[in-house]
Structure formats: structure tokens, C-alpha cells
Design an enzyme around this catalytic site. Structure first.
Site, short mmCIF file in Angstrom:
data_model
loop_
_atom_site.label_atom_id
_atom_site.label_comp_id
_atom_site.label_asym_id
_atom_site.label_seq_id
_atom_site.Cartn_x
_atom_site.Cartn_y
_atom_site.Cartn_z
N LYS A 37 39.64 -8.90 -24.06
CA LYS A 37 39.62 -8.44 -24.99
C LYS A 37 38.43 -7.73 -25.88
O LYS A 37 37.72 -8.73 -25.77
CB LYS A 37 40.01 -9.22 -25.96
CG LYS A 37 40.92 -8.58 -27.09
CD LYS A 37 41.60 -9.85 -28.08
CE LYS A 37 40.59 -10.44 -28.67
NZ LYS A 37 41.05 -11.55 -30.43
N LYS A 87 34.21 -9.48 -31.50
CA LYS A 87 33.46 -9.27 -32.10
C LYS A 87 32.53 -10.38 -31.58
O LYS A 87 31.11 -10.46 -32.14
CB LYS A 87 33.57 -10.41 -33.79
CG LYS A 87 34.34 -9.05 -34.69
CD LYS A 87 34.59 -9.96 -35.96
CE LYS A 87 36.24 -10.29 -36.21
NZ LYS A 87 36.87 -11.58 -36.25
N LYS A 98 39.08 -21.32 -26.36
CA LYS A 98 37.76 -22.08 -26.96
C LYS A 98 37.18 -22.84 -26.65
O LYS A 98 35.74 -23.41 -27.10
CB LYS A 98 37.93 -21.11 -28.48
CG LYS A 98 38.24 -20.04 -28.84
CD LYS A 98 37.82 -20.04 -30.05
CE LYS A 98 38.97 -18.27 -30.98
NZ LYS A 98 38.42 -17.86 -32.24
N1 AQP Z 1 40.56 -6.73 -29.42
C1 AQP Z 1 41.06 -6.26 -30.03
N2 AQP Z 1 42.47 -5.58 -30.27
C2 AQP Z 1 43.15 -5.20 -31.13
N3 AQP Z 1 43.67 -6.55 -32.25
C3 AQP Z 1 42.08 -6.99 -31.98
N4 AQP Z 1 42.12 -8.49 -33.23
C4 AQP Z 1 40.77 -8.65 -32.43
N5 AQP Z 1 40.39 -7.69 -31.70
C5 AQP Z 1 41.23 -7.05 -32.01
C6 AQP Z 1 43.25 -7.84 -34.51
O1 AQP Z 1 42.68 -8.61 -35.47
C7 AQP Z 1 42.84 -9.45 -36.23
C8 AQP Z 1 41.42 -10.44 -36.63
O2 AQP Z 1 41.50 -11.68 -36.11
P1 AQP Z 1 40.36 -11.72 -35.99
O3 AQP Z 1 38.79 -11.24 -36.33
O4 AQP Z 1 41.08 -13.05 -37.27
O5 AQP Z 1 40.26 -12.85 -34.63
P2 AQP Z 1 40.40 -12.31 -33.39
O6 AQP Z 1 41.61 -12.14 -32.70
O7 AQP Z 1 40.13 -13.64 -32.78
O8 AQP Z 1 38.95 -11.25 -33.41
P3 AQP Z 1 37.82 -11.32 -32.70
O9 AQP Z 1 37.38 -10.03 -32.63
O10 AQP Z 1 38.03 -11.84 -31.20
O11 AQP Z 1 36.94 -12.57 -33.37
P4 AQP Z 1 35.69 -13.38 -32.00
O12 AQP Z 1 35.08 -13.47 -31.39
O13 AQP Z 1 35.53 -13.96 -33.25
O14 AQP Z 1 37.62 -14.22 -31.54
C9 AQP Z 1 43.64 -9.69 -35.66
O15 AQP Z 1 45.48 -9.47 -35.99
C10 AQP Z 1 43.65 -9.87 -34.14
O16 AQP Z 1 44.87 -9.78 -33.33
#
Ligand code: AQP
Length: 339
Positions: free
Chosen positions: A200, A203, A113
Site C-alpha cells: 500500500k 505516508k 504495526k
Molecule cells: N494507499 C491508499 N490507497 C487508498 N486509500 C488509502 N488511505 C490511506 N492510504 C491509502 C486512506 O486514507 C484514509 C486515512 O488514512 P490514515 O492516515 O488514517 O491511515 P492509513 O490508512 O494508515 O494511511 P497511511 O497513509 O498508510 O498512513 P500511515 O503510513 O501513517 O499508516 C483512510 O480512509 C485510508 O483507507
């Protein structure tokens, strides 16, 4: 025997997508039947990268509503917003002061990040895993559901609890903090971007077309699937390293229709992308409809959501307050006199 406790959360860094649902929230819905479950909207984590205050507020509310809409049941779990419990920030500070800096510099997610942010990297981003350790340790969680990307952070939480707090500050036999274990979830839960089967779904991906939001309309879903990346091959299949998009979209189809991978692989091995995409679109629309209906009800009349968050906050406050007091006593802080 009392139930084991589980804690998890999602960051309100944008609109939730099917990766958050299929990879996390849908698992919690199962876990709440077996475990004493605490789920929070981890808004303090969301500001470790640059954020928009108005959006933070609306994303926090909509994330909490989506937990309920996806099937979290307040009779079986406690739902709360992280920043409503000051103990998270307070324990984070205490843990900061016993955690070696070089443990933090090894964290892979920080390195990834930080690279994206150049000179704007905040101290908070480096500290993210210690805040996560505080989140988990405050609730004496026995188990934490983790995907591959969070394993290193849970390991850190275990090391802080064991090596930096319990072994240094325990008096007698009772540990100050419970050392949590990972709960490894079922395979196949990682959902990839619609535009690149090797990255992946996220968001914060600047391209909206890379993900299906839980609140996307039927029309938007149709357009996004139409534009989703495909390949030159005929028929859909799993586990072909040269076909990540086929693996990802077939996997999503299997999950949203609750059919095994074997069944969908048989159904789709001899159909082309042109035929498969409308089938997947319909399946996505059907699976998201009940979530969207429940979500709209919760947002139109906030009374149920407010009540659930209040009860969740009360439960979380009580439990976390006890742990924080235990840590402060162990570390030698003078107790406050309550008049
Ligand atoms: N693509 C994914 N496939 C499976 N699981 C996912 N998770 C996120 N993206 C996927 C799971 O969602 C939970 C919460 O995630 P988070 O918001 O705490 O952080 P993250 O993993 O960084 O999610 P994002 O959507 O990718 O957000 P940003 O873009 O803000 O970093 C976790 O259990 C994660 O594994």
C-alpha cells in the site's frame, strides 16, 4: 427527514499522498452532498507511533488545509482537529473499561504495526481501535466510510456500542449509543506504492519515492514516476496478477483523469512504459494543480482556515458533549453541579 451522519478522518502522520485523496478525501467530497458530514484530523491517533512534535503540528495544519483544498465545503460539513475536542479521550477511557483485552489482541493492524516497532510498542497502539470507536460513537454516526483495512476496527466499534454499552447500561427502549454501519466505498480505491505494486502507498513508508504527495512539485512528480517500478511487458493492462505495477499505475491514471477503467485500458493497451509514464506524469500534475493553488492560498492567509476550524470545533463540541453526558449518566457518574 434529517440527513444520515457520516464521520471520517486522516492521521497527520506525514504529508498526504494521492492514496489518501483518491481512497478517502475525494469520496468525502461526494458524501458531503448527501450526508451530514464530520471530518477530523485524527492527531491523537498519530501519536500511537513515535512522532516528532514540530512535525505533528505542521502536518495537522496542512492536513486540515488539504481537506478544504480537495473540495470539502464548510457549508456542507464540519472540519475539526480531534485533540481540540476533549470528549474523544474521555469517551475512550470509559470504553476502555468495558472492552475485553482479548478483543484488542485480535486486531490485525495492531499485530502488523507492532511487529515493525519491536520493543517500542505503546499501549496507545493497542488502544487505537477503542479511540477510533470513541471518535465514531461520539457523533452518533450512522455510517462510516471504510476500506478493507478498517473493517475490523468498525466491527469492534459496533460490538462495543451494542454488547458492552447498550445491552448492559440502557434504561428503557432508547439505546445509549447509536450502532454505526460501514459505508463500503467504490472498488479500485486502494493505491499501491510506486516501488512495489503489492504494498500500500503509505505516508510512513521511509522511501519518499514510493508515493506522490499532494503537494509534490511538477519536477518531483516527474522524477518519482520516472523511477516507478515497471515490468518487462509491453502495453498497460488491468487485472493481470503478474503485473501489479501496471494495474496500479493504470488505475491511478484512470482516477486522476476521471475516465473509466475500460477507456484507459483501450487507450494504453498498445503503448509501452516509456510512452505511458510521461502521459501519467502530466495527468498527475494537472489534477494536483488546482488543489495546490487552493492550498497555498489557505496557508498564506490563515483566516479562512481558522474560521472553518472554529466553526467545525463548535459543532463537534456540541454534538460530542451530548453523547458523552448520555454515556456518563448511563454508567452512573455523579453529575457535576454548575454554579
Ligand atoms: N494507499 C491508499 N490507497 C487508498 N486509500 C488509502 N488511505 C490511506 N492510504 C491509502 C486512506 O486514507 C484514509 C486515512 O488514512 P490514515 O492516515 O488514517 O491511515 P492509513 O490508512 O494508515 O494511511 P497511511 O497513509 O498508510 O498512513 P500511515 O503510513 O501513517 O499508516 C483512510 O480512509 C485510508 O483507507
Amino acid at each position: 427527514m434529517s440527513k444520515k451522519r457520516v464521520l471520517s478522518g486522516v492521521q497527520p502522520t506525514g504529508a498526504l499522498h494521492i492514496g489518501n485523496w483518491l481512497g478517502a478525501i475525494r469520496n468525502w467530497v461526494e458524501l458531503q452532498n448527501e450526508y451530514d458530514t464530520y471530518v477530523c484530523v485524527v492527531d491523537l491517533h498519530a501519536i500511537t507511533v513515535p512522532h516528532n512534535p514540530e512535525k505533528l503540528k505542521s502536518d495537522t495544519l496542512s492536513t486540515a488545509a488539504l481537506y478544504l483544498a480537495c473540495g470539502m465545503d464548510p457549508k456542507k460539513c464540519s472540519i475539526f482537529v480531534q485533540s481540540h475536542i476533549p470528549a474523544h479521550s474521555e469517551l475512550c477511557w470509559l470504553l476502555n473499561c468495558v472492552t475485553p483485552l482479548n478483543w484488542m489482541e485480535r486486531m490485525i493492524q495492531f499485530k502488523e504495526k507492532a511487529l515493525k516497532q519491536g520493543d517500542n510498542v505503546s499501549l496507545g497502539l493497542l488502544d487505537y481501535p477503542v479511540l477510533m470507536a470513541a471518535d465514531i460513537l461520539l457523533y452518533d454516526a450512522d455510517l462510516v466510510p471504510v476500506g478493507e483495512d478498517q473493517k475490523q476496527h468498525l466491527e469492534l466499534a459496533r460490538d462495543i456500542a451494542q454488547q458492552r454499552i447498550n445491552s448492559r447500561f440502557r434504561k428503557g427502549n432508547n439505546p445509549v449509543l447509536k450502532v454505526p454501519k460501514p459505508l463500503i466505498m467504490k472498488e479500485g480505491a486502494k493505491i499501491m506504492s510506486l516501488l512495489n505494486g503489492t504494498s500500500k502507498m503509505s505516508k510512513s513508508d521511509p522511501n519518499e519515492g514510493s508515493r506522490i504527495g499532494l503537494l509534490d512539485t511538477a519536477d518531483t512528480i516527474q522524477k518519482k514516476i520516472k523511477k516507478a517500478k515497471t515490468d518487462q511487458h509491453f502495453g498497460l493492462e488491468f487485472n493481470n496478477p503478474n503485473r501489479p505495477e501496471s494495474d496500479n499505475l493504470l488505475g491511478i491514471y484512470s482516477m486522476v483523469t476521471n475516465q473509466s477503467r475500460e477507456i484507459v485500458a483501450k487507450e494504453c493497451f498498445d503503448i509501452g512504459w516509456g510512452k505511458f509514464k510521461p502521459i501519467l506524469t502530466d495527468a498527475l500534475i494537472d489534477s494536483l494543480l488546482p488543489i495546490q493553488q487552493k492550498y497555498n492560498t489557505l496557508i498564506e492567509d490563515r483566516s479562512e482556515l481558522n474560521k472553518v476550524l472554529k466553526e467545525g470545533t463548535d459543532n463537534a463540541n456540541k454534538l460530542s458533549g451530548q453523547t458523552l453526558l448520555r454515556v456518563k449518566q448511563a454508567l452512573g457518574f455523579l453529575e457535576r453541579i454548575n454554579s
